[in-house]
Design an enzyme around this catalytic site. Structure first.
Site, PDB file in Angstrom:
ATOM      1  N   ASN A 165     -55.281   1.249 -17.291  1.00  0.00           N
ATOM      2  CA  ASN A 165     -53.969   0.676 -17.585  1.00  0.00           C
ATOM      3  C   ASN A 165     -54.068  -0.106 -18.905  1.00  0.00           C
ATOM      4  O   ASN A 165     -54.843  -1.061 -19.005  1.00  0.00           O
ATOM      5  CB  ASN A 165     -53.591  -0.246 -16.415  1.00  0.00           C
ATOM      6  CG  ASN A 165     -52.229  -0.873 -16.592  1.00  0.00           C
ATOM      7  OD1 ASN A 165     -51.896  -1.316 -17.685  1.00  0.00           O
ATOM      8  ND2 ASN A 165     -51.463  -0.926 -15.533  1.00  0.00           N
ATOM      9  N   HIS A 168     -52.177  -4.358 -21.075  1.00  0.00           N
ATOM     10  CA  HIS A 168     -52.641  -5.636 -21.639  1.00  0.00           C
ATOM     11  C   HIS A 168     -52.838  -5.572 -23.149  1.00  0.00           C
ATOM     12  O   HIS A 168     -52.783  -6.591 -23.829  1.00  0.00           O
ATOM     13  CB  HIS A 168     -53.918  -6.099 -20.933  1.00  0.00           C
ATOM     14  CG  HIS A 168     -53.669  -6.344 -19.477  1.00  0.00           C
ATOM     15  ND1 HIS A 168     -52.970  -7.432 -19.027  1.00  0.00           N
ATOM     16  CD2 HIS A 168     -53.953  -5.595 -18.393  1.00  0.00           C
ATOM     17  CE1 HIS A 168     -52.858  -7.362 -17.715  1.00  0.00           C
ATOM     18  NE2 HIS A 168     -53.442  -6.258 -17.302  1.00  0.00           N
ATOM     19  N   HIS A 201     -47.074   0.595 -17.442  1.00  0.00           N
ATOM     20  CA  HIS A 201     -45.948   0.135 -16.635  1.00  0.00           C
ATOM     21  C   HIS A 201     -44.792  -0.165 -17.590  1.00  0.00           C
ATOM     22  O   HIS A 201     -44.867  -1.119 -18.372  1.00  0.00           O
ATOM     23  CB  HIS A 201     -46.376  -1.127 -15.866  1.00  0.00           C
ATOM     24  CG  HIS A 201     -45.335  -1.636 -14.920  1.00  0.00           C
ATOM     25  ND1 HIS A 201     -45.603  -2.650 -14.029  1.00  0.00           N
ATOM     26  CD2 HIS A 201     -44.047  -1.284 -14.702  1.00  0.00           C
ATOM     27  CE1 HIS A 201     -44.511  -2.903 -13.308  1.00  0.00           C
ATOM     28  NE2 HIS A 201     -43.548  -2.093 -13.713  1.00  0.00           N
ATOM     29  N   ARG A 203     -41.722  -1.812 -17.857  1.00  0.00           N
ATOM     30  CA  ARG A 203     -40.929  -2.787 -17.098  1.00  0.00           C
ATOM     31  C   ARG A 203     -39.505  -2.846 -17.621  1.00  0.00           C
ATOM     32  O   ARG A 203     -39.281  -2.611 -18.815  1.00  0.00           O
ATOM     33  CB  ARG A 203     -41.571  -4.171 -17.210  1.00  0.00           C
ATOM     34  CG  ARG A 203     -42.779  -4.347 -16.319  1.00  0.00           C
ATOM     35  CD  ARG A 203     -43.319  -5.756 -16.439  1.00  0.00           C
ATOM     36  NE  ARG A 203     -44.294  -6.027 -15.406  1.00  0.00           N
ATOM     37  CZ  ARG A 203     -44.021  -6.607 -14.251  1.00  0.00           C
ATOM     38  NH1 ARG A 203     -42.797  -7.004 -13.972  1.00  0.00           N
ATOM     39  NH2 ARG A 203     -44.976  -6.816 -13.370  1.00  0.00           N
ATOM     40  N   ARG A 207     -41.597  -6.358 -21.302  1.00  0.00           N
ATOM     41  CA  ARG A 207     -42.430  -7.469 -21.773  1.00  0.00           C
ATOM     42  C   ARG A 207     -43.713  -7.001 -22.465  1.00  0.00           C
ATOM     43  O   ARG A 207     -44.280  -7.704 -23.266  1.00  0.00           O
ATOM     44  CB  ARG A 207     -42.780  -8.415 -20.623  1.00  0.00           C
ATOM     45  CG  ARG A 207     -43.709  -7.810 -19.597  1.00  0.00           C
ATOM     46  CD  ARG A 207     -44.180  -8.836 -18.603  1.00  0.00           C
ATOM     47  NE  ARG A 207     -43.125  -9.195 -17.677  1.00  0.00           N
ATOM     48  CZ  ARG A 207     -43.362  -9.784 -16.512  1.00  0.00           C
ATOM     49  NH1 ARG A 207     -44.603 -10.092 -16.174  1.00  0.00           N
ATOM     50  NH2 ARG A 207     -42.393 -10.066 -15.683  1.00  0.00           N
ATOM     51  N   GLU A 228     -46.111   3.828 -14.389  1.00  0.00           N
ATOM     52  CA  GLU A 228     -45.832   2.880 -13.305  1.00  0.00           C
ATOM     53  C   GLU A 228     -44.432   2.329 -13.530  1.00  0.00           C
ATOM     54  O   GLU A 228     -44.063   2.021 -14.672  1.00  0.00           O
ATOM     55  CB  GLU A 228     -46.870   1.772 -13.437  1.00  0.00           C
ATOM     56  CG  GLU A 228     -47.171   1.042 -12.178  1.00  0.00           C
ATOM     57  CD  GLU A 228     -48.161  -0.060 -12.464  1.00  0.00           C
ATOM     58  OE1 GLU A 228     -49.283   0.243 -12.943  1.00  0.00           O
ATOM     59  OE2 GLU A 228     -47.823  -1.221 -12.213  1.00  0.00           O
ATOM     60  N   THR A 259     -47.708  -7.277 -11.026  1.00  0.00           N
ATOM     61  CA  THR A 259     -47.190  -6.777  -9.752  1.00  0.00           C
ATOM     62  C   THR A 259     -47.869  -7.553  -8.617  1.00  0.00           C
ATOM     63  O   THR A 259     -49.096  -7.579  -8.542  1.00  0.00           O
ATOM     64  CB  THR A 259     -47.503  -5.264  -9.616  1.00  0.00           C
ATOM     65  OG1 THR A 259     -47.216  -4.646 -10.853  1.00  0.00           O
ATOM     66  CG2 THR A 259     -46.686  -4.646  -8.516  1.00  0.00           C
ATOM     67  N   GLU A 309     -50.978   4.448  -3.615  1.00  0.00           N
ATOM     68  CA  GLU A 309     -52.006   3.655  -4.275  1.00  0.00           C
ATOM     69  C   GLU A 309     -52.190   2.399  -3.432  1.00  0.00           C
ATOM     70  O   GLU A 309     -51.242   1.613  -3.248  1.00  0.00           O
ATOM     71  CB  GLU A 309     -51.591   3.274  -5.706  1.00  0.00           C
ATOM     72  CG  GLU A 309     -52.680   2.454  -6.398  1.00  0.00           C
ATOM     73  CD  GLU A 309     -52.324   2.071  -7.828  1.00  0.00           C
ATOM     74  OE1 GLU A 309     -51.605   2.823  -8.511  1.00  0.00           O
ATOM     75  OE2 GLU A 309     -52.777   0.979  -8.254  1.00  0.00           O
ATOM     76  N   HIS A 349     -55.655  -2.639  -8.582  1.00  0.00           N
ATOM     77  CA  HIS A 349     -55.156  -3.991  -8.817  1.00  0.00           C
ATOM     78  C   HIS A 349     -56.268  -5.018  -8.611  1.00  0.00           C
ATOM     79  O   HIS A 349     -56.812  -5.154  -7.526  1.00  0.00           O
ATOM     80  CB  HIS A 349     -53.962  -4.374  -7.938  1.00  0.00           C
ATOM     81  CG  HIS A 349     -53.063  -5.360  -8.663  1.00  0.00           C
ATOM     82  ND1 HIS A 349     -53.433  -6.657  -8.880  1.00  0.00           N
ATOM     83  CD2 HIS A 349     -51.855  -5.204  -9.247  1.00  0.00           C
ATOM     84  CE1 HIS A 349     -52.476  -7.257  -9.554  1.00  0.00           C
ATOM     85  NE2 HIS A 349     -51.500  -6.405  -9.798  1.00  0.00           N
TER      86      HIS A 349
HETATM   87  N1  PXP Z   1     -52.108  -0.648 -10.037  1.00  0.00           N
HETATM   88  C1  PXP Z   1     -50.874  -1.182 -10.093  1.00  0.00           C
HETATM   89  C2  PXP Z   1     -49.815  -0.596  -9.233  1.00  0.00           C
HETATM   90  C3  PXP Z   1     -50.588  -2.277 -10.949  1.00  0.00           C
HETATM   91  O1  PXP Z   1     -49.361  -2.813 -10.965  1.00  0.00           O
HETATM   92  C4  PXP Z   1     -51.621  -2.767 -11.781  1.00  0.00           C
HETATM   93  C5  PXP Z   1     -51.314  -3.893 -12.726  1.00  0.00           C
HETATM   94  O2  PXP Z   1     -50.486  -3.470 -13.731  1.00  0.00           O
HETATM   95  C6  PXP Z   1     -52.882  -2.167 -11.687  1.00  0.00           C
HETATM   96  C7  PXP Z   1     -53.101  -1.125 -10.796  1.00  0.00           C
HETATM   97  C8  PXP Z   1     -54.034  -2.619 -12.538  1.00  0.00           C
HETATM   98  O3  PXP Z   1     -54.356  -3.901 -12.163  1.00  0.00           O
HETATM   99  P1  PXP Z   1     -55.383  -4.746 -13.051  1.00  0.00           P
HETATM  100  O4  PXP Z   1     -54.768  -4.913 -14.385  1.00  0.00           O
HETATM  101  O5  PXP Z   1     -55.536  -6.015 -12.281  1.00  0.00           O
HETATM  102  O6  PXP Z   1     -56.645  -3.935 -13.087  1.00  0.00           O
END
Ligand code: PXP
Length: 401
Positions: A165, A168, A201, A203, A207, A228, A259, A309, A349
């Protein structure tokens, strides 16, 4: 009810999923051509098992499984017609055996249930060496048949995939409102380092990830793009137009930092089913981000999801080894249930360089979605290295138990 599960182990530190056990028990009765018959499966702890073992076998120690065939008049939990008898299993002992043999608790309980059922049907390994061998062969054959029927296997066919992901990266960019760092470039570096998927994601408040990002990613991602998203009309239309390789539906609140929990499918069943139908028509597989919970898994099947998931946040945030263990077991059994219900299973997550190995070792999990830990490490060691280090964990997990 052909199989009655009497759970005297409820308050103990290892949660058991009765739905999963019942499914397997019913399949076993079918395989043994005993579908019209019934049995009780009684889950107890070691002290209770010691009492039964003492009372019925004059042995003052716990054991893993005891069978009480109805035909011998030995049943201790009578009540159903056509009953084969009772199978008592000590979950404490099964748990130790599962740990020793590197199996899930439900896998070990299934093996013990098979052993107990064969006893109820008249097999007895204590009568002779020949009978012991025949019973062992029958147990192994039933296990194989059960695996084929449930599509489950202890051996993983492939390693789980790592999907990264890159939200960030966009968060850092948005902090300055300029064009760097670019999540699209970051996604390319992740893929070059070996990642098997990219997650973003989009949003509603934009953001971090912007519309420009998802359109460029659609053109440049060579592995798999997982979008996402919340089930909002505007975003659904963007997804239908973009056609990512899959989408993951998540709950979205404006005030949250990330999330927070899984989606409550039961509460939003109608709306979700409609969204999934639209995606189906466009050929986009849908995953739903849920807490590891049996009722949500059943609801995911009902609304027609392809994937779930499983939310690993509580497991990652646990503040003691016991709590983490408990949360891990919950993910393990939810993954088994989802898999055996015909869903494909992802997880994510909060996973980091310490918590990922155990989840990656679960044989029913297909893909891990990881963001924050990898991007944080990348700031210090570079993105290529951060991805390769995580890939090494995912591909060769040595779980700390
Ligand atoms: N899975 C989902 C559904 C999420 O919302 C996120 C965060 O955006 C992640 C995985 C990845 O989480 P992390 O950034 O804590 O690894």
């Amino acid at each position: 009810m052909p199989v009655q599960i009497i759970d005297h182990y409820q308050d103990a530190p290892c949660r058991i999923n009765p739905i999963l056990l019942e499914k397997r028990a019913l399949l076993l009765l079918e395989l043994l051509q005993c579908s019209r018959q019934a049995f009780n499966l009684v889950l107890v702890d070691d002290p209770a098992m010691t009492e039964y073992n003492h009372r019925y076998r004059q042995k003052n120690a716990p054991t893993n499984v005891l069978s009480f065939p109805a035909q011998d008049g030995n049943e201790i939990f009578p009540g159903q017609e056509d009953e084969l008898g009772d199978i008592l299993i000590s979950v404490d002992t099964a748990r130790v055996e599962a740990g020793r043999e590197n199996k899930s608790i439900h896998q070990r309980l299934t093996e013990l249930m098979i052993h107990g059922l064969l006893h109820l049907l008249g097999h007895d390994h204590e009568r002779s060496k020949q009978e012991a061998l025949a019973m062992w062969d029958r147990e192994q054959a039933l296990l194989r048949q059960l695996r084929t029927k449930t599509n489950s296997s202890q051996e993983r066919k492939t390693m789980p995939h790592l999907a990264i992901n890159v939200d960030h990266v966009a968060t850092v960019r948005q902090a300055r409102g300029i064009s760097e760092p670019d999540p699209v470039l970051a996604a390319g570096i992740c893929e070059l380092a070996g990642a098997e998927g990219i997650v973003v994601h989009l949003r509603e408040d934009r953001r971090h990830i912007q519309d420009r990002d998802v359109h460029l990613l659609r053109q440049t991602v060579k592995t798999k793009l997982n979008l996402e998203m919340g089930a909002a009309k505007e975003i659904i239309n963007i997804a239908l137009d973009l056609k990512p390789d899959m989408i993951t539906l998540v709950p979205e609140k404006r005030k949250e930092l990330t999330t927070e929990g899984g989606l409550d499918i039961i509460a939003g069943e109608k709306k979700l089913a409609k969204t999934i139908q639209k995606m189906d028509k466009a050929g986009i597989p849908v995953s739903i981000f849920i807490d590891p919970d049996a009722a949500q898994i059943e609801a995911a099947v009902d609304v027609g999801a392809t994937f779930v998931e499983l939310h690993t946040g509580r497991y990652c945030d646990a503040t003691s080894a016991e709590e983490r263990d408990l949360e891990f077991r919950l993910i393990e059994q939810s993954a088994e249930l989802a898999f055996e219900s015909g869903l494909r299973v992802n997880a994510g997550h909060g996973l980091d360089y310490r918590t990922t190995a155990r989840i990656a070792a679960l044989p029913t999990i297909e893909e891990l979605s990881i963001g924050h830990a990898i991007i944080s490490r990348a700031v210090l060691v570079g993105l290529d290295q951060a991805v390769r280090e995580m890939l090494a964990i995912v591909r060769h997990p040595f779980p700390e138990h």
